[in-house]
Write a protein that holds these residues in place. Structure first.
Motif, PDB file in Angstrom:
ATOM      1  N   ASP A  30     -29.543 -22.762 -21.472  1.00 38.40           N
ATOM      2  CA  ASP A  30     -29.685 -21.454 -20.843  1.00 38.40           C
ATOM      3  C   ASP A  30     -31.092 -20.915 -21.139  1.00 38.40           C
ATOM      4  N   THR A  31     -31.745 -20.359 -20.129  1.00 38.14           N
ATOM      5  CA  THR A  31     -33.108 -19.853 -20.310  1.00 38.14           C
ATOM      6  C   THR A  31     -33.156 -18.516 -21.049  1.00 38.14           C
ATOM      7  N   ASN A  32     -32.000 -17.892 -21.234  1.00 39.03           N
ATOM      8  CA  ASN A  32     -31.948 -16.629 -21.982  1.00 39.03           C
ATOM      9  C   ASN A  32     -30.867 -16.761 -23.062  1.00 39.03           C
ATOM     10  N   PRO A  33     -31.145 -17.597 -24.062  1.00 34.88           N
ATOM     11  CA  PRO A  33     -30.081 -17.979 -25.006  1.00 34.88           C
ATOM     12  C   PRO A  33     -29.554 -16.811 -25.821  1.00 34.88           C
ATOM     13  N   GLN A  34     -28.242 -16.780 -25.970  1.00 36.80           N
ATOM     14  CA  GLN A  34     -27.568 -15.737 -26.751  1.00 36.80           C
ATOM     15  C   GLN A  34     -27.137 -16.251 -28.126  1.00 36.80           C
ATOM     16  N   ALA A  35     -27.537 -17.462 -28.447  1.00 34.53           N
ATOM     17  CA  ALA A  35     -27.199 -18.084 -29.729  1.00 34.53           C
ATOM     18  C   ALA A  35     -28.184 -19.235 -29.933  1.00 34.53           C
ATOM     19  N   PRO A  36     -28.302 -19.742 -31.159  1.00 33.32           N
ATOM     20  CA  PRO A  36     -29.230 -20.864 -31.390  1.00 33.32           C
ATOM     21  C   PRO A  36     -28.972 -22.048 -30.459  1.00 33.32           C
ATOM     22  N   VAL A  37     -27.698 -22.319 -30.156  1.00 37.76           N
ATOM     23  CA  VAL A  37     -27.358 -23.295 -29.119  1.00 37.76           C
ATOM     24  C   VAL A  37     -26.681 -22.537 -27.988  1.00 37.76           C
ATOM     25  N   HIS A  38     -27.221 -22.634 -26.791  1.00 34.57           N
ATOM     26  CA  HIS A  38     -26.605 -21.995 -25.611  1.00 34.57           C
ATOM     27  C   HIS A  38     -26.833 -22.934 -24.429  1.00 34.57           C
ATOM     28  N   ILE A  39     -25.777 -23.639 -24.091  1.00 37.28           N
ATOM     29  CA  ILE A  39     -25.810 -24.665 -23.044  1.00 37.28           C
ATOM     30  C   ILE A  39     -24.913 -24.200 -21.902  1.00 37.28           C
ATOM     31  N   LEU A  40     -25.322 -24.480 -20.675  1.00 34.74           N
ATOM     32  CA  LEU A  40     -24.473 -24.254 -19.506  1.00 34.74           C
ATOM     33  C   LEU A  40     -23.997 -25.603 -18.993  1.00 34.74           C
ATOM     34  N   ILE A  41     -22.696 -25.719 -18.789  1.00 33.37           N
ATOM     35  CA  ILE A  41     -22.100 -26.940 -18.244  1.00 33.37           C
ATOM     36  C   ILE A  41     -21.584 -26.591 -16.854  1.00 33.37           C
ATOM     37  N   ILE A  42     -22.067 -27.301 -15.841  1.00 29.57           N
ATOM     38  CA  ILE A  42     -21.712 -26.953 -14.454  1.00 29.57           C
ATOM     39  C   ILE A  42     -21.255 -28.187 -13.691  1.00 29.57           C
ATOM     40  N   PRO A  43     -20.379 -27.987 -12.685  1.00 32.78           N
ATOM     41  CA  PRO A  43     -20.094 -29.095 -11.771  1.00 32.78           C
ATOM     42  C   PRO A  43     -21.279 -29.279 -10.826  1.00 32.78           C
ATOM     43  N   LYS A  44     -21.567 -30.515 -10.440  1.00 33.16           N
ATOM     44  CA  LYS A  44     -22.636 -30.743  -9.455  1.00 33.16           C
ATOM     45  C   LYS A  44     -22.259 -30.125  -8.109  1.00 33.16           C
ATOM     46  N   LYS A  45     -20.964 -30.191  -7.796  1.00 33.70           N
ATOM     47  CA  LYS A  45     -20.457 -29.633  -6.544  1.00 33.70           C
ATOM     48  C   LYS A  45     -20.456 -28.103  -6.615  1.00 33.70           C
ATOM     49  N   HIS A  46     -20.859 -27.447  -5.531  1.00 29.21           N
ATOM     50  CA  HIS A  46     -20.858 -25.987  -5.540  1.00 29.21           C
ATOM     51  C   HIS A  46     -19.447 -25.429  -5.424  1.00 29.21           C
ATOM     52  N   VAL A  47     -19.052 -24.698  -6.446  1.00 34.41           N
ATOM     53  CA  VAL A  47     -17.811 -23.929  -6.457  1.00 34.41           C
ATOM     54  C   VAL A  47     -18.190 -22.598  -7.084  1.00 34.41           C
ATOM     55  N   ALA A  48     -17.791 -21.473  -6.481  1.00 31.09           N
ATOM     56  CA  ALA A  48     -18.308 -20.179  -6.938  1.00 31.09           C
ATOM     57  C   ALA A  48     -17.852 -19.829  -8.345  1.00 31.09           C
ATOM     58  N   ASN A  49     -16.574 -20.018  -8.607  1.00 30.01           N
ATOM     59  CA  ASN A  49     -16.051 -19.647  -9.926  1.00 30.01           C
ATOM     60  C   ASN A  49     -14.638 -20.220 -10.099  1.00 30.01           C
ATOM     61  N   ILE A  50     -13.964 -19.836 -11.172  1.00 28.06           N
ATOM     62  CA  ILE A  50     -12.624 -20.366 -11.449  1.00 28.06           C
ATOM     63  C   ILE A  50     -11.668 -20.135 -10.282  1.00 28.06           C
ATOM     64  N   LEU A  51     -11.822 -19.001  -9.611  1.00 31.22           N
ATOM     65  CA  LEU A  51     -10.898 -18.655  -8.529  1.00 31.22           C
ATOM     66  C   LEU A  51     -10.965 -19.661  -7.378  1.00 31.22           C
ATOM     67  N   GLU A  52     -12.084 -20.359  -7.277  1.00 34.46           N
ATOM     68  CA  GLU A  52     -12.243 -21.336  -6.191  1.00 34.46           C
ATOM     69  C   GLU A  52     -12.157 -22.777  -6.679  1.00 34.46           C
ATOM     70  N   ALA A  53     -11.888 -22.950  -7.957  1.00 29.57           N
ATOM     71  CA  ALA A  53     -11.867 -24.304  -8.529  1.00 29.57           C
ATOM     72  C   ALA A  53     -10.436 -24.825  -8.633  1.00 29.57           C
ATOM     73  N   ASP A  54     -10.261 -26.113  -8.409  1.00 23.53           N
ATOM     74  CA  ASP A  54      -8.924 -26.676  -8.600  1.00 23.53           C
ATOM     75  C   ASP A  54      -8.767 -27.152 -10.055  1.00 23.53           C
ATOM     76  N   GLU A  55      -7.531 -27.479 -10.387  1.00 19.04           N
ATOM     77  CA  GLU A  55      -7.239 -27.830 -11.781  1.00 19.04           C
ATOM     78  C   GLU A  55      -8.022 -29.049 -12.239  1.00 19.04           C
ATOM     79  N   ALA A  56      -8.185 -30.001 -11.334  1.00 17.55           N
ATOM     80  CA  ALA A  56      -8.886 -31.228 -11.725  1.00 17.55           C
ATOM     81  C   ALA A  56     -10.340 -30.929 -12.095  1.00 17.55           C
ATOM     82  N   LEU A  57     -10.994 -30.073 -11.309  1.00 16.08           N
ATOM     83  CA  LEU A  57     -12.389 -29.745 -11.602  1.00 16.08           C
ATOM     84  C   LEU A  57     -12.503 -28.985 -12.918  1.00 16.08           C
TER      85      LEU A  57
END
Ligand code: AMP
Ligand code: ZN
Length: 111
Positions: A30-57
């Protein structure tokens, strides 16, 4: 999605400090880290948020946490995972992402 910053990062079109990638997921600092380690993990596929994600993703995304946390030296003392969703959740980038935070004690409850 063409105007999504995280899609562009996943496609290698704009730079990021990558710490992990595979066929389905990328992780970067993350470019604006809130802790000494701050990593973002994202799907390559575009999904807006949890509400649009299926269980498998969601399973895929959370399934990466253990090894990425281990790679950052967080296994012993622990870490926090956060997924902000929508306006009340404080989501600012509308491409699903999991925050992995560690390297200091995390207060609870959050603000
Ligand atoms: P959220 O508020 O959950 O939507 O979090 C979005 C996060 O993305 C914030 O912590 C930002 O600092 C982070 N961020 C925004 N743009 C970038 C970027 N180009 N590279 C890395 N992190 C970013
Ligand atoms: Zn996207």
């Amino acid at each position: 999605m063409s105007d999504c910053i995280f899609c562009k990062i996943a496609a290698g079109e704009i730079p990021a400090n990558f710490i992990y990638q595979d066929d389905e997921v990328v992780a970067f600092k993350d470019t604006n880290p809130q802790a000494p380690v701050h990593i973002l993990i994202i799907p390559k596929k575009h999904v807006a948020n949890i509400l649009e994600a299926d269980e498998a993703l969601l399973g895929t995304l959370f399934g990466k946490v253990k090894k990425i946390a281990a790679s950052q030296g967080l296994s012993e003392k622990g870490f926090r995972t956060v997924v902000n969703t929508g306006d009340d959740g404080g989501q600012t980038v509308h491409h699903l992402h999991l925050h992995l935070l560690g390297g200091r004690f995390m207060q609870w409850p959050p603000g």
